[in-house]
Design a protein around this motif. Structure first.
Motif, PDB file in Angstrom:
ATOM      1  N   UNK C 196      62.860  90.605 126.857  1.00  0.00           N
ATOM      2  CA  UNK C 196      63.491  90.008 125.890  1.00  0.00           C
ATOM      3  C   UNK C 196      62.556  89.538 124.356  1.00  0.00           C
ATOM      4  N   UNK C 197      61.125  89.623 124.649  1.00  0.00           N
ATOM      5  CA  UNK C 197      60.516  89.106 123.673  1.00  0.00           C
ATOM      6  C   UNK C 197      59.824  90.341 122.982  1.00  0.00           C
ATOM      7  N   UNK C 198      60.479  90.981 122.371  1.00  0.00           N
ATOM      8  CA  UNK C 198      60.145  92.426 121.571  1.00  0.00           C
ATOM      9  C   UNK C 198      58.853  92.466 120.838  1.00  0.00           C
ATOM     10  N   UNK C 199      58.846  91.311 120.033  1.00  0.00           N
ATOM     11  CA  UNK C 199      57.578  91.128 119.227  1.00  0.00           C
ATOM     12  C   UNK C 199      56.377  91.048 119.873  1.00  0.00           C
ATOM     13  N   UNK C 200      56.408  90.934 121.227  1.00  0.00           N
ATOM     14  CA  UNK C 200      55.219  90.783 122.009  1.00  0.00           C
ATOM     15  C   UNK C 200      54.342  92.275 121.858  1.00  0.00           C
ATOM     16  N   UNK C 201      55.090  93.284 121.950  1.00  0.00           N
ATOM     17  CA  UNK C 201      54.230  94.505 121.997  1.00  0.00           C
ATOM     18  C   UNK C 201      54.366  95.124 120.637  1.00  0.00           C
ATOM     19  N   UNK C 202      55.825  95.133 119.783  1.00  0.00           N
ATOM     20  CA  UNK C 202      56.178  95.757 118.655  1.00  0.00           C
ATOM     21  C   UNK C 202      55.626  94.997 117.476  1.00  0.00           C
ATOM     22  N   UNK C 203      54.414  95.470 116.758  1.00  0.00           N
ATOM     23  CA  UNK C 203      54.079  94.834 115.586  1.00  0.00           C
ATOM     24  C   UNK C 203      54.897  95.291 114.296  1.00  0.00           C
ATOM     25  N   UNK C 204      55.172  94.415 113.495  1.00  0.00           N
ATOM     26  CA  UNK C 204      55.786  94.385 112.110  1.00  0.00           C
ATOM     27  C   UNK C 204      55.050  95.572 111.108  1.00  0.00           C
ATOM     28  N   UNK C 205      55.032  96.506 111.230  1.00  0.00           N
ATOM     29  CA  UNK C 205      54.146  97.524 110.071  1.00  0.00           C
ATOM     30  C   UNK C 205      55.137  98.279 109.348  1.00  0.00           C
ATOM     31  N   UNK C 206      55.628  97.835 108.411  1.00  0.00           N
ATOM     32  CA  UNK C 206      56.511  98.213 107.536  1.00  0.00           C
ATOM     33  C   UNK C 206      55.953  99.530 106.633  1.00  0.00           C
TER      34      UNK C 206
END
Lengths: 82, 772, 218
Positions: C196-206
């Motif tokens: 459930x903690x998506x932003x643990x691995x996926x970094x915002x990099x627009x």
């Protein structure tokens, strides 16, 4: 000036040899699967002559069992558009 | 343009072939495919523990033609079972920053000049000897960290404590888990958690005490969330001073005013006793009651000394002590509604629920850090929820080897690899294993970290060697300690991998090997020792910290104590170190086993790891014939402590009217010297900021991104405001991540510490704000 | 009935917020008053709520009937609100509960014989504000409009690292809505929805933001 990509399947037990063979050819880039016996080959040749020569060398590789085309692009076919 | 287009076409060609291959060979992975370069393209994978936090995830490092190119989670490692966080997945990129230090540098006429590393090591040895001869053995010091590998810390301790005879050995772990250690020592008489991560798969209730796990221990946090999803009876409570991602994910977020966690913990115990939720069988058999000194001070003055004194009390006295902590009284102090205190007490008290408490810096970086550790153990002990699967008071750590190197090897002034310098039998054991005269080992501890840097400022210490850490960002009340380090006759040696504010003050910089550029071991939060081989070569003249110390030791004439060869020194050091921990309470696995497995938990007895200590079912060191044996204490009991609420060292007043709280973000690790060289992480959070409550921001008249000046009695820092960003502090508090060397927030913080653990409190000091 | 109930709740909500505001001003230092957890970190609570509320079979179901081509085909540029691709009854009065009856939870719609995409922002209930229905495909005049290229997939920074989040999070805060379940676009469905903690691995990099490297200040 064609760009092609292929799925290359090595002869049994010859994955490492195939990588070395492909890497030694000009105009070839190799991406190896780290867990399956399959190799992706991307070719980028400057003209049709070179392309023909490369095709021949590929056909002569002992370490290669089969080669199947996945993607093809040829500038010549679209000349006049750019 | 043409070139870019062709590049793109080739990229498309490759993607399409890879997609096709994926369809033909399900699960086929092309780890290296973005490096379409002239290498063989073959990747080999080797295991290592992650370089960052204390969770100790197992990773597989992908190597192609001598360079690390990729990372996967290690499915064989029970810690993370194949999952990492964004730092772990991109960690190999930290090896390849452009400004990597690859040669030694020496200050000559004020300028740093490159020299061969052997020449720099000659100078280090010469200066060390000269300083010791001229100013005495306690004028030289070494300061390491919880990122030291176990061999690094071991040879540092052996050289300084055993050979040079000074107890001037400290590590930055003093700043991060000293209170956890003194908490364990005072409550159980032996360090490190009784439970393990498997507790997470068994607990019904998780309470995070001032612990933003969603960002700081994300892999463990997802395991918690996955458990809540899979099992219907799981509840997560976030008990904190600031709202974070953890609060958002929790089933309930409870906020308390800074420092009042002491009172709330006591109020929970009050409720447990009042409602008779006490597990009397457990308490009568396994618990004894104690009190210590009160009004114990804050250590802000030089030469501060404190020694606690334990007195036995009985249950009735403990009960009377708790009468000051009714939920209603504590509500007024803490701002936590009495019903929420009662709710938490009911969760701890319900015999059908298994409860795990997690904490990290919120409880440890606390001027009463030892006390709050004791108080949370009190809760678990009263209801007997300890040392069984799912019932676990669990102290997390923030560095990969804070446990392995600092706590187990004992790289703190009072410690030895087994026991403490104050005890003769412990000194004798060390002298024998180290092959040094027992008189060499000084029975008196010298300086803890804050006092060590004060001594450097005063001039009591004149030579300091700093390895694998960045104190010129992390020391509280930083300005004083930086000025101290810069004084004329101080000699500062820094071993590091990138330029930092600490290398800026160095007289010698030694290029260090980083992570898998050397062989070593780390020890994580759950007593797990994790070996990693040298997987890639260090750049230039970079050398492991262990080998740097060995080189200097030999130059000082200690060849006999440091006999290992460069090919296999890690194995030799490990087998020597292991002798200190022989016996069922702390037996370590052999070098051979460590190399084979993705981490081994100690005590490792007869080929078996110990999951839950003190529980006779799991722990072979239990000998009293009962279900539990708290063998760390002489009375074979766990100690409940009557510890009162005492205010913070500095609280907001009419002039300095805000709390300043500092901490971290998921993208960056500690001072960012590694993570900021990882492009994707730097891009996500390129600089630090100050979090404000939206209404405080409105009062101040600032919007997102506008500059705010944060002023304390010690210094000031001007930085951009962040409103409704990653976290929201309550009114009257600001929060600043400390990773950014461009905004040294520790010039503002206070160097007050817990008198028992000597760990500073980075979470509480008073500041005022101005719009800049 | 439904709507009036909702309004009541809204009024009490406002009353609570006003009360907290007044109370918080009165407390000088660090009041322990709760903060609105929905309202920070790109409304990060949405992810966790959706993760907790969506049953596992919903998250792991895969109809495979939406792909990226149709997804972008309904948008003028990456990130624009998609058109409403299906018939809307002429008499439709804009009552959000009609849209949300399908688009809040997703699943199979018998009416359209399709699996329904889930909206990442069900709290914005004035659907017609942004989503236009299509009554004609004729253009008034031809246009020269050119869109930017949609973010490419699989742009991990390292061979096996998790891909970053290539789009801005505004109005797309809830990862679970678009990246899991039977209505999800096949190319961007995740196969590990239990975490459930998506932003643990996926970094915002627009992708439209320039990439900068860290350089020490001299």
């Amino acid at each position: 000036m064609p760009i092609f990509s292929y799925i290359a399947i090595p002869a049994s037990g010859a994955k490492k040899a195939l990588c070395m063979d492909l890497n030694s050819l000009a105009h070839c880039e190799v991406i190896v699967s780290d867990n399956k016996d399959v190799v992706v080959l991307v070719t980028d040749t400057p003209d049709n002559d070179t392309e023909d020569k490369l095709q021949k060398s590929l056909n002569n590789l002992q370490s290669l069992q089969s080669l199947s085309l996945a993607f093809g692009y040829d500038d010549n076919e679209k000349q006049g558009r750019d | 343009m043409k070139l870019n287009r062709r590049k793109f076409l080739k990229y498309a060609a490759a993607s399409s072939a890879i997609a096709t291959a994926g369809a033909l060979f399900p699960g086929a992975s092309f780890g290296s495919w973005q490096n379409l370069s002239n290498n063989s393209g073959l990747i080999s994978w080797q295991k290592a523990p992650c370089r960052f936090c204390g969770t100790g995830c197992g990773v597989l490092v992908g190597v192609s033609d001598g360079r690390a190119v990729a990372v996967k989670g290690d499915p064989n490692c029970s810690v993370n079972k194949g999952l990492c966080c964004m730092k772990g997945y991109h960690s190999v990129q930290m090896l390849y920053g452009k400004d990597r230090i690859t040669t030694a540098k020496v200050r000559k006429n004020g300028e740093m000049v490159e020299v061969p590393i052997q020449e720099a090591l000659d100078l280090v040895a010469e200066k060390l000897k000269e300083t010791k001869d001229k100013h005495g053995k306690d004028s030289v010091a070494i300061y390491g960290s919880g990122q030291w590998t176990i061999p690094d810390g071991y040879v540092a301790s052996k050289l300084f404590k055993g050979c040079l005879g000074t107890n001037n050995v400290e590590a930055n772990a003093r700043l991060c888990m000293a209170s956890a250690v003194t908490g364990f020592m005072t409550s159980f008489g032996i360090d490190e958690p009784m439970g393990c991560y498997e507790d997470m798969d068994n607990a019904n209730v998780f309470i995070t005490w001032g612990n933003n796990m969603a960002e700081m221990h994300p892999v463990l946090f997802s395991r918690m969330l996955a458990n809540r999803k899979r099992r219907t009876n799981v509840t997560i409570i976030d008990f904190a001073t600031r709202s974070t991602r953890t609060s958002q994910a929790a089933d309930k977020s409870i906020l308390f005013r800074p420092q009042t966690d002491l009172a709330v913990a006591n109020a929970i115990c009050y409720e447990i006793i009042k409602n008779d939720w006490v597990d009397w069988n457990f308490v009568n058999e396994h618990v004894s009651f104690h009190k210590g000194k009160t009004n114990i001070g804050y250590g802000t003055e030089d030469h501060f000394a404190f020694k606690d004194k334990a007195e036995s009390i009985n249950f009735a006295e403990y009960k009377t002590f708790l009468e000051d902590y009714t939920p209603e009284k504590v509500e007024k102090l803490s701002g936590v509604p009495a019903k929420d205190i009662k709710y938490m007490a009911a969760l701890y008290g319900d015999p059908d629920l298994k409860v795990t408490s997690f904490w990290c810096m919120g409880m440890n970086q606390h001027t009463r850090g030892t006390w709050i550790n004791n108080l949370v153990y009190n809760i678990h002990l009263l209801v007997g929820k300890i040392s069984t699967p799912g019932n676990s008071p669990f102290s997390l750590t923030g560095q990969p080897s804070a446990c392995g190197t600092v706590r187990e090897v004992g790289t703190l002034t009072h410690k030895l690899p087994h026991g403490v310098v104050m005890k003769e039998d412990h000194r004798k054991m060390a002298a024998e294993i180290w092959d040094v005269p027992v008189e060499n080992i000084d029975p008196k501890p010298t300086y803890h970290t804050v006092e060590m840097f004060r001594a450097l400022d005063r001039g009591d210490i004149k030579f300091i060697w700093i390895q694998v850490t960045n104190p010129m960002v992390t020391m509280p009340n930083l300005t004083r300690y930086r000025n101290g380090a810069l004084k004329d006759d101080r000699f500062v040696v820094v071993s590091d991998v990138y330029p930092t504010p600490t290398t800026d003050v160095a007289d010698v910089i030694l290029p260090a090997a980083l992570w898998v550029e050397q062989e070593g071991m780390f020890g994580n939060s759950e007593r797990r020792t994790q070996h990693f081989a040298q997987i890639v070569d260090p750049p230039g003249e970079a050398m492991s910290d262990t080998w740097q110390i060995i080189e200097v030791a030999r130059r000082l004439g200690f060849e006999k104590q440091f006999p290992w060869s460069e090919d296999d020194y890690i194995g030799g050091i490990w087998e020597e170190y292991r002798k200190f921990h022989a016996g069922p309470k702390h037996e370590m696995a052999s070098y051979k086993i460590l190399k084979e497995r993705s981490g081994v938990q100690w005590p490792f007895v007869n080929g078996k790891e110990t999951r839950w200590r003190f529980n006779a079912k799991y722990d072979p060191a239990c000998t009293n014939g009962k279900d539990f044996d708290f063998y760390g204490k002489k009375d074979h009991k766990a100690w409940i402590w009557a510890r009162p609420y005492e205010p913070a060292a500095e609280s907001p007043d009419s002039e300095y009217n805000f709390w300043l709280n500092t901490g971290r973000v998921i993208e960056h690790w500690h001072t960012g010297s590694l993570t900021r060289r990882i492009p994707v992480l730097h891009n996500a959070v390129p600089s630090s900021y100050v979090e404000l409550h939206p209404e405080d921001a409105a009062d101040l008249g600032v919007v997102n991104g506008e500059m705010v000046k944060i002023i304390s009695r010690r210094g000031e820092m001007t930085m951009p405001a962040q409103i409704k960003g990653r976290g929201v502090p309550p009114r009257g508090m600001v929060f600043v991540p400390f990773f950014d060397e461009s905004y040294l927030i520790n010039e503002v913080t206070l160097d007050a510490f817990c008198p028992i653990s000597k760990q500073p409190d980075y979470k509480k000091c008073a500041v005022r704000l101005e719009k800049a | 009935m439904k709507r009036s109930k909702k309004r009541d709740r809204l009024v009490t909500g406002i009353a609570i917020i006003c009360f907290l505001g007044v109370w918080a001003v009165m407390v000088l230092t660090a009041s322990a008053a709760p903060v609105d957890l929905r309202d920070f970190d790109h409304q990060g609570k949405k992810i966790y709520d959706a993760h907790a509320a969506t049953p596992q079979p919903y998250m792991s179901a895969d109809s495979g009937d939406r792909n990226l081509a149709t997804y972008y085909g309904r948008r003028q540029y990456p990130g624009s609100p998609p058109i409403i691709p299906h018939e809307v009854d002429q008499t439709f009065d804009g009552d959000e509960s009609n849209c949300l009856s399908c688009h809040a939870k997703g699943g199979y719609s018998q009416e359209f014989d399709k699996f329904v995409p889930v909206t990442p922002h069900p709290e914005n209930t004035l659907c017609y504000q942004c989503h236009a229905k299509v009554t004609t495909k004729e253009k008034f005049v031809e246009t020269d409009w050119k869109s930017i290229r949609p973010p490419r997939l699989g742009r991990s920074f390292l061979g096996s690292s998790p891909p970053p989040i290539p789009h801005a999070l505004q109005l797309r805060e809830n990862c679970i809505a678009c990246h899991t379940g039977s209505g999800a676009v096949v190319e961007i469905r995740v196969d590990h929805s239990a975490r459930g903690n998506c932003r643990q691995c996926h970094v915002p990099a627009v992708q439209t933001t320039p990439v900068q490297e860290f350089v020490r200040k001299p």
